[in-house]
Design a protein around this motif. Structure first.
Motif, short mmCIF file in Angstrom:
data_model
loop_
_atom_site.label_atom_id
_atom_site.label_comp_id
_atom_site.label_asym_id
_atom_site.label_seq_id
_atom_site.Cartn_x
_atom_site.Cartn_y
_atom_site.Cartn_z
N HIS A 141 0.85 -1.19 0.00
CA HIS A 141 0.00 0.00 0.00
C HIS A 141 0.88 1.24 0.00
CE1 HIS A 141 -3.80 -2.14 0.65
NE2 HIS A 141 -3.11 -2.93 1.45
N HIS A 142 0.62 2.18 -0.93
CA HIS A 142 1.45 3.37 -1.07
C HIS A 142 1.44 4.23 0.18
CE1 HIS A 142 1.04 3.09 -5.75
NE2 HIS A 142 1.85 2.17 -5.24
N GLU A 143 0.34 4.22 0.94
CA GLU A 143 0.26 5.11 2.09
C GLU A 143 1.21 4.68 3.22
OE1 GLU A 143 -3.24 2.16 2.57
OE2 GLU A 143 -2.23 3.25 0.95
N LEU A 144 1.81 3.50 3.09
CA LEU A 144 2.75 3.03 4.10
C LEU A 144 4.19 3.44 3.79
CD1 LEU A 144 1.43 -0.61 4.73
CD2 LEU A 144 1.11 1.40 6.18
N TYR A 145 4.39 4.25 2.76
CA TYR A 145 5.75 4.56 2.32
C TYR A 145 6.59 5.18 3.44
CZ TYR A 145 9.65 6.60 -0.24
OH TYR A 145 10.92 6.94 -0.66
N GLN A 146 6.14 6.28 4.03
CA GLN A 146 6.92 6.96 5.05
C GLN A 146 7.12 6.08 6.28
OE1 GLN A 146 8.64 9.52 4.71
NE2 GLN A 146 7.83 10.35 2.80
N HIS A 147 6.08 5.37 6.66
CA HIS A 147 6.18 4.50 7.82
C HIS A 147 7.22 3.39 7.58
CE1 HIS A 147 4.87 2.13 11.30
NE2 HIS A 147 4.89 1.08 10.51
N LYS A 188 -0.99 -3.92 9.80
CA LYS A 188 -2.29 -3.95 9.13
C LYS A 188 -2.78 -5.38 8.91
CE LYS A 188 -2.12 0.50 6.72
NZ LYS A 188 -3.34 1.01 7.38
N ARG A 223 10.45 5.97 -4.55
CA ARG A 223 9.05 6.33 -4.35
C ARG A 223 8.17 5.68 -5.43
NH1 ARG A 223 7.58 10.30 -0.97
NH2 ARG A 223 9.23 11.48 0.11
#
Length: 446
Positions: free
Chosen positions: A235-241, A374, A273
């Motif tokens: 999932h892209h939204e987990l990049y920074q984490h 998750k 990214r």
């Protein structure tokens, strides 16, 4: 902390220090012995030096440990005393004692090498050295756990000159590295975040039956070898984490003792990214250094499918090294989540024929012990085989904890003990499937 426990461990530490220092004196007296004995005494002296440094440090911080940890250290040190006593007995048979009196009238005992046939003592000396080194390997995890304790008094002792052997400094620094929690920390770590161009300059080849790749980089006429690990995001939204977790892992792998930890040292990592226009996902690549004087990396899966162990002791050593590596992943504060033969690499020694070392890799699904989860999974049978039942399938029923890694370790240890692969591949090394060795479930008959 009970007074009895405190007094007990101090007494054990003092006795171990006494034996260790005496051993070092005898080793020093053997400098003039024949080369084979001298080499063995140097090896034993190095082990004693490390033990003494650890004992002196432990004596200064033992009062910080909780009762359980202190009791574990005491029992571990009592075993050490047995090993030191055995080694001392062998070495004392190689020397005689003599009282030396100085000009000021003080006297001291010195050791003089005997004119004996050392060949009759080599086997016993080898056994004593191996026993001491085995103790060191098995006791190291409880020793390094001390440095996870957040207490300013430990930092004070670490700052004292000569408090630890230099070889352990980088490892302890790695364990005690602060956890970074924001993006700004990424730029403060010199050389840890590598440019993507670094991978383009490498010649990359696959390691059969492995989740890793082998890379060769030639700069200034010198070739360097690395192991590459790819960590992809679902999932892209987990990049920074995920970047924060990768950065913290890379920091903790900045050690100089890969064979102590069973974990390869890290040069840095490349962060890429996601690119929605090209449809390429975000990816992180760990760049791990191959250990010096170790060659021919092969996955444990490859070994299980294509070789036979030389002996029972070979299998036992492999099992011990793998268990040690898993323990250190947990000491560093992570859960691995992907322990299986494809995530274990074996290297051969350049110096000792037939000797191999195992290293745990495959951090594609790792996370910090108490990090965000998750509960993402899959229905891949060859992966589920190594997962705890509560962690199998696309939607696992429980959060991942360290004990789930122990379950995966147990499956791998069973394969090593039987020396049979529970997964088979076709001739091209593709399409893995469950091996018939596990048997097939019975189907209902109409």
């Amino acid at each position: 902390m009970t007074a009895e426990l405190a007094l007990a461990i101090i007494g054990v530490i003092d006795l171990a220090l006494k034996y260790g220092k005496e051993l070092r004196k005898i080793c020093s007296s053997l400098k003039g012995a024949e080369s084979e004995i001298q080499e063995r005494s140097i090896r034993l002296d190095n082990g004693c030096y490390r033990c003494i440094a650890q004992l002196q440090f432990l004596k200064q911080v033992q009062h910080i440990l909780d009762d359980g940890h202190r009791e574990l250290q005491e029992r571990t040190l009592r075993v050490l005393i047995e090993k030191l006593t055995s080694a001392k007995s062998v070495l004392r048979s190689l020397v005689s004692t003599q009282v030396s009196t100085s000009e000021c009238g003080s006297s001291r005992v010195v050791f003089i090498p005997k004119a004996v046939k050392y060949a009759f003592r080599k086997d016993r000396l080898d056994e004593a050295i191996e026993a001491l080194e085995t103790w060191q390997r098995l006791s190291d995890p409880s020793w390094f756990l001390i440095f996870k304790i957040s207490d300013p008094r430990i930092e004070e002792v670490l700052k004292m000159k000569g408090s630890l052997p230099p070889s352990s400094r980088s490892s302890i620094t790695s364990i005690r590295a602060p956890w970074t929690t924001d993006e700004s920390a990424a730029t403060s770590i010199q050389g840890l975040v590598l440019p993507s161009e670094a991978l383009e300059k490498m010649s990359i080849s696959e390691v059969p039956y492995s989740c890793c790749s082998l890379a060769q980089n030639k700069t200034s006429g010198k070739a360097s070898s690395y192991v590459l690990e790819s960590i992809k995001l679902q999932h892209h939204e987990l990049y920074q984490h995920t970047k924060k977790d990768v950065r913290n892992l890379a920091m903790r792998l900045q050690h100089d003792e890969p064979q102590t930890f069973g974990l390869l040292a890290c040069k840095g990592f490349v962060a890429e990214r996601p690119d929605p226009e090209r449809g390429t996902p975000a990816r992180f690549t760990l760049v791990l250094r191959t250990p010096s004087q170790l060659v021919k990396p092969r996955s444990l899966r490859h070994l299980l499918l294509n070789s036979q162990p030389e002996s029972l002791s070979h299998k036992l050593r492999a099992a011990q090294e793998l268990a040690k590596a898993v323990a250190y992943v947990h000491v560093f504060g992570f859960v691995h989540k992907g322990i299986r033969p494809e995530s274990i690499l074996s290297f051969e020694s350049e110096q000792k024929s037939g000797e191999t070392s195992l290293f745990l890799v495959g951090f594609e699904d790792f996370r910090q012990e108490y990090g965000q989860t998750k509960r993402l999974g899959d229905d891949v049978a060859e992966r589920n085989l190594y997962r705890h039942p509560s962690r199998q399938g696309a939607s696992p029923s429980s959060d991942f904890v360290m004990q789930h890694d122990i379950y995966s370790l147990g499956v791998c240890l069973l394969e090593i003990g039987l020396w049979q692969s529970f997964i088979e591949y076709d001739r091209g090394g593709l399409h893995p499937k469950i091996s018939p060795v596990l048997g097939q479930p019975e189907t209902d008959k109409a």
